[in-house]
Design a protein around this motif. Structure first.
Motif, PDB file in Angstrom:
ATOM      1  N   SER A  16      -2.048  -0.337 -14.117  1.00 41.97           N
ATOM      2  CA  SER A  16      -2.844  -0.281 -13.175  1.00 41.97           C
ATOM      3  C   SER A  16      -2.330   0.284 -11.637  1.00 41.97           C
ATOM      4  CB  SER A  16      -3.685  -1.709 -12.967  1.00 41.97           C
ATOM      5  OG  SER A  16      -2.663  -2.643 -12.690  1.00 41.97           O
ATOM      6  N   ALA A  17      -0.939  -0.007 -11.595  1.00 37.99           N
ATOM      7  CA  ALA A  17      -0.257   0.307 -10.559  1.00 37.99           C
ATOM      8  C   ALA A  17      -0.127   1.947 -10.119  1.00 37.99           C
ATOM      9  CB  ALA A  17       1.177  -0.280 -10.418  1.00 37.99           C
ATOM     10  N   LYS A  21      -2.502   3.271  -7.785  1.00 41.07           N
ATOM     11  CA  LYS A  21      -2.114   2.842  -6.424  1.00 41.07           C
ATOM     12  C   LYS A  21      -0.873   3.630  -5.736  1.00 41.07           C
ATOM     13  CE  LYS A  21      -3.979  -1.835  -7.372  1.00 41.07           C
ATOM     14  NZ  LYS A  21      -3.248  -3.233  -7.501  1.00 41.07           N
ATOM     15  N   ASP A  76       8.113   3.625   0.760  1.00 37.66           N
ATOM     16  CA  ASP A  76       6.902   4.057   0.655  1.00 37.66           C
ATOM     17  C   ASP A  76       6.665   5.220   1.327  1.00 37.66           C
ATOM     18  OD1 ASP A  76       4.193   4.428   0.468  1.00 37.66           O
ATOM     19  OD2 ASP A  76       3.493   2.385   1.366  1.00 37.66           O
ATOM     20  N   ARG A 131       8.393   4.620  -3.832  1.00 35.21           N
ATOM     21  CA  ARG A 131       7.398   3.566  -3.637  1.00 35.21           C
ATOM     22  C   ARG A 131       7.746   2.389  -4.045  1.00 35.21           C
ATOM     23  NH1 ARG A 131       3.100   7.442  -5.106  1.00 35.21           N
ATOM     24  NH2 ARG A 131       3.355   9.150  -3.807  1.00 35.21           N
ATOM     25  N   ARG A 178       5.328  -0.566  -2.668  1.00 31.90           N
ATOM     26  CA  ARG A 178       3.952  -0.590  -3.190  1.00 31.90           C
ATOM     27  C   ARG A 178       4.163  -1.060  -4.615  1.00 31.90           C
ATOM     28  NH1 ARG A 178       0.998   5.367  -2.593  1.00 31.90           N
ATOM     29  NH2 ARG A 178       1.741   5.923  -0.334  1.00 31.90           N
ATOM     30  N   ALA A 185       1.961  -4.068  -5.918  1.00 35.14           N
ATOM     31  CA  ALA A 185       1.178  -3.955  -7.290  1.00 35.14           C
ATOM     32  C   ALA A 185       1.455  -5.037  -8.244  1.00 35.14           C
ATOM     33  CB  ALA A 185       1.511  -2.500  -7.704  1.00 35.14           C
ATOM     34  N   GLU A 199       0.230  -8.539  -7.329  1.00 36.45           N
ATOM     35  CA  GLU A 199      -1.224  -8.577  -7.509  1.00 36.45           C
ATOM     36  C   GLU A 199      -1.651  -8.683  -9.123  1.00 36.45           C
ATOM     37  OE1 GLU A 199      -2.968  -5.836  -3.660  1.00 36.45           O
ATOM     38  OE2 GLU A 199      -2.413  -4.929  -5.783  1.00 36.45           O
TER      39      GLU A 199
END
Length: 394
Positions: free
Chosen positions: A34-35, A38, A132, A145, A148, A152, A155
């Motif tokens: 899922s990352a 993003k 980033d 990244r 991020r 991620a 989360e």
């Protein structure tokens, strides 16, 4: 740990099983697919990954989120060298990872945290999870990244049960230990307010020190890391509002302002820092320091004097967190690097002790507030319990 002499095969088998348990359990890889949407990806654009060993019993709502180390890449050339390795791509990572020490699921070997949810986050960005940069050069396909990835992964863990956390620890080793310092307050902000949250840095307190040639090697390296990865936006504003971003990669300029409770486990003669900050190869072209860096027992008297000077500078740098009730410290007088993830240095009959206390006991006492622990060891070679690193000659 040693097995006693036994006459019966069953007793011997049970002892061998205990030894294997002490050595750790193999935990499979979880890819955070899922990352990708993003843009939270490794250097090569592959998804980040972690290893998750679920908690049980009373520890079901307690979480350790640990970030792996592996130094840094400071420009396109050094990042390209990592891109197609496990330090730049989840495609190149091992399918399982061993959990022991702070991550052991055996009560005997890890009494305070054995039944917690334990996560090891793999390191694949080269910036201690701070970078980033939106743009990706098609010639290199390098993705900067790391910041991020940090968000991620947290989360993803929240969605997989950490939203119910009662207790949580952000930890890390080496470059990951630096992550646990730089991202400590951010981690606190992402975890539900009702949870008790603390941070633990293992061998992450890198100091700003000139090398044996007099060059500011590490300061230049960190400035290049921050610039290459666009890290400034993810460094603590309490520091970047005062100093240029490259200096905010050094814990001594950040740690004093961290609001979340944090503890530091570090060797006063950190072997990585001695090898790569105090006496890096570029500062020692004739290899004078080579044998000393491999084995502290092979250091000359002059080199030991320089090492004692390193300890003095390290203690000065970490003094910014002394006398703070929310901050802990276990600074032993050993030649070592990363001590929480190995059973032999975390908690064993012959583990390093400081004030008659193992690292495991010191961290547990600090987290559960049974007593404060902020201790600095005497100078080398005074501590006979040290497990001083001896490196291969290669």
């Amino acid at each position: 740990m040693e097995c006693p002499r036994m006459g019966q095969w069953l007793s011997l088998l049970l002892c061998l099983l205990l030894l294997l348990k002490a050595e750790g359990v193999a935990v499979p890889t979880t890819f955070v697919q899922s990352a990708v949407a993003k843009g939270a990806v490794c250097l090569d654009g592959s998804p980040p990954a972690y290893h998750f060993h679920k908690g049980f019993g009373a520890g079901i709502n307690n979480w350790i989120v640990h970030f792996e180390g592996g130094a840094w890449c400071n420009n396109v050339t050094t990042c390209l060298a990592r891109r197609d390795t496990r330090l730049g791509s989840s495609k190149k990572m091992s399918q399982t990872l061993s959990f022991s020490g702070f991550f052991s699921n055996g009560q005997k070997f890890n009494p305070d945290f054995y039944n917690w949810n334990r996560i090891k986050v793999r390191y694949c960005d080269g910036s201690s999870f701070t970078g980033d940069v939106e743009a990706v050069d098609p010639k290199t396909n390098l993705h900067f990244r790391g910041g991020r990835i940090f968000v991620a992964v947290v989360e993803d863990l929240l969605a997989n049960g950490m939203k119910n956390a009662q207790n949580a620890i952000l930890s890390g080793c080496s470059a990951g230990g630096l992550t646990s310092i730089l991202q400590c307050d951010r981690f606190r902000s992402l975890i539900p307010a009702a949870a008790k949250v603390k941070c633990l840095s293992d061998a992450g307190y890198f100091i700003n020190l000139k090398d044996v040639s007099g060059a500011a090697h590490i300061e230049q390296l960190y400035s290049q890391v921050v610039e290459t990865h666009g890290s400034a936006k993810n460094l603590p504003a309490s520091c970047t509002s005062r100093l240029r971003p490259g200096l905010c990669f050094f814990p001594q300029n950040v740690a004093g302002q961290i609001k979340t409770p944090i503890s530091f486990v570090n060797a006063a003669y950190d072997s990585y820092q001695v090898k790569n900050i105090l006496a890096p190869g570029v500062a020692d072209p004739h290899g004078t320091w080579r044998d000393c860096k491999l084995d502290i027992k092979k250091c000359s008297s002059n080199q030991l004097t320089v090492m004692q000077g390193f300890r003095t500078e390290f203690l000065k740098a970490i003094s910014v967190v002394e006398n703070s009730p929310s901050k802990g410290m276990f600074v032993d007088g050993c030649y070592s690097h990363c001590q929480t993830g190995m059973q032999e240095t975390w908690m064993r009959s012959d583990s390093p002790v400081l004030a008659n206390t193992t690292i495991a006991k010191a961290v547990g006492d600090w987290f559960y507030e049974r007593r404060s622990f902020s201790q600095i060891d005497c100078s080398y070679p005074c501590n006979p319990t040290c497990h001083n690193r001896v490196f291969d000659d290669n």
